[in-house]
Scaffold this active site. Sequence first.
Site, short mmCIF file in Angstrom:
data_model
loop_
_atom_site.label_atom_id
_atom_site.label_comp_id
_atom_site.label_asym_id
_atom_site.label_seq_id
_atom_site.Cartn_x
_atom_site.Cartn_y
_atom_site.Cartn_z
N THR A 113 0.84 -1.21 0.00
CA THR A 113 0.00 0.00 0.00
C THR A 113 0.87 1.25 0.00
O THR A 113 2.09 1.15 -0.25
CB THR A 113 -0.99 -0.02 1.19
OG1 THR A 113 -1.96 1.03 1.02
CG2 THR A 113 -0.29 0.18 2.53
N ASN A 114 0.29 2.40 0.27
CA ASN A 114 1.07 3.64 0.40
C ASN A 114 0.44 4.49 1.49
O ASN A 114 -0.56 4.11 2.08
CB ASN A 114 1.11 4.38 -0.95
CG ASN A 114 -0.27 4.72 -1.43
OD1 ASN A 114 -0.96 5.53 -0.83
ND2 ASN A 114 -0.71 4.06 -2.49
N ALA A 115 1.04 5.66 1.73
CA ALA A 115 0.66 6.44 2.92
C ALA A 115 -0.44 7.47 2.68
O ALA A 115 -0.61 8.38 3.48
CB ALA A 115 1.91 7.15 3.47
N SER A 116 -1.20 7.33 1.61
CA SER A 116 -2.25 8.32 1.34
C SER A 116 -3.22 8.41 2.53
O SER A 116 -3.70 7.38 3.02
CB SER A 116 -3.02 7.94 0.08
OG SER A 116 -4.10 8.81 -0.09
#
Length: 409
Positions: A209-212
């Site tokens: 995933t990512n940190a959005s």
Amino acid sequence: MSLKFKKILIGVCGGIAAYKSAHLIRLFKKQGAEVQVIMTPESTAFISPLTLSTLSEKPVLIHFQKKTEGEWNNHVALGLWADVMIIAPATAHTLGKMANGIADNLLTAVYFSARCPVFFAPAMDLDMLIHPSVKRNIEYLQSIGNYLIDAEVGELASGLYGKGRMAEPEHIIQTIEKFFCPYRPLEGKKVMITLGATREYLDPVRYITNASSGKMGFALAEHAHNLGAEVFAIVGSVSSQTSNSQIHQIHVKTALEMFEKSRELFSLMDYAIFCAAVADYRPKTVHSQKMKKSSETVTLELIKNPDIAQELSKFKKEHQITVGFALETEQALENARLKRIRKHLDIIVMNSIENPQSTFEYDTNQVVVITPTQEISLPLKSKKEIAQDIWKIILSFEKEKSSQRHESL
Ligand code: CTP
């Protein structure tokens, strides 16, 4: 402007519709408003003050009485405190008192002291509502500046069918929103916003995933709602939330799910904003059981996810407007310009990484908004303000587009 921090005085009278006040209070609280409830003594037979004080998070006021700190419940102070007073349900009895200067309980005394706008939502049986006295009182109350939120047609507590039901709490909220924010260029329009990160699963417990955070997307969604739109947020993994319960939220995990839900909605939309940080790739194999540790190294094979913005924008209709985001680290402007064209987007918002406070988890952002004819740099400011500016640009782009269309006809 939303209802956040607005001071709302709700007057509850004694009618069966008093049960709807609970829902009304909840809706206001969910939007971040401060709610003070005043009940007539008769209304407590229909709904308990404990219920309404729990929902409003404040003691409900019923009588002129001494507070524990030794201060009086001051009807003048209450009338001055409020940004708006809403009497819902308003019975024939209370309307009669309001129209004739009778202040024999706290609610009516506050009404006569209130300097704020007053709305009233009548609720009574159909014959009462059309009785000449009641009609006269309602007309008189409107003529002196009060706002009527008209009763609705439906089945009544008497078993009769007709006009007399209190307006639904959702309708009351919308009326108040319109009052505070009369500029509603998106009234009757539908907006879809993808936001947050996607999760691409390796096995049932692990994912890429990512940190959005979802903050920018929620700010855009909230402002679209303030401008009158019906908003559908397709929400991935987020660390923020919206207090606006009027925004429809559709929760998804993976890019494929986000694509599926966006595709279902897209053709019904007038605007689509692709704000999500969608993973470009997903693991080729998703293990059905938790992957066991064995060899020293593991190689993951990833396959491309659909590009939601591109796939949907490709088929957009003349009236639809699509907006994307671009987070670039090199040749930022040039890449963003090309990305707008490649993805068939009308507008692209380039996230600047020049300022460290303009990335994922911050409340601030610094962007350049690229349209076919303009590039507008917005300095570092709150994501809420950036959202307002982006909507302003979208609306002026739309105006420009429609005037070009008219010229070419
Ligand atoms: N986007 C999307 N679906 C994807 C990838 C991106 O809808 N699978 C959307 C994003 O929501 C954003 C825009 O496309 O509005 C650009 O996203 P970005 O990550 O900057 O672009 P990519 O297409 O991933 O290109 P690259 O990573 O090569 O810069």
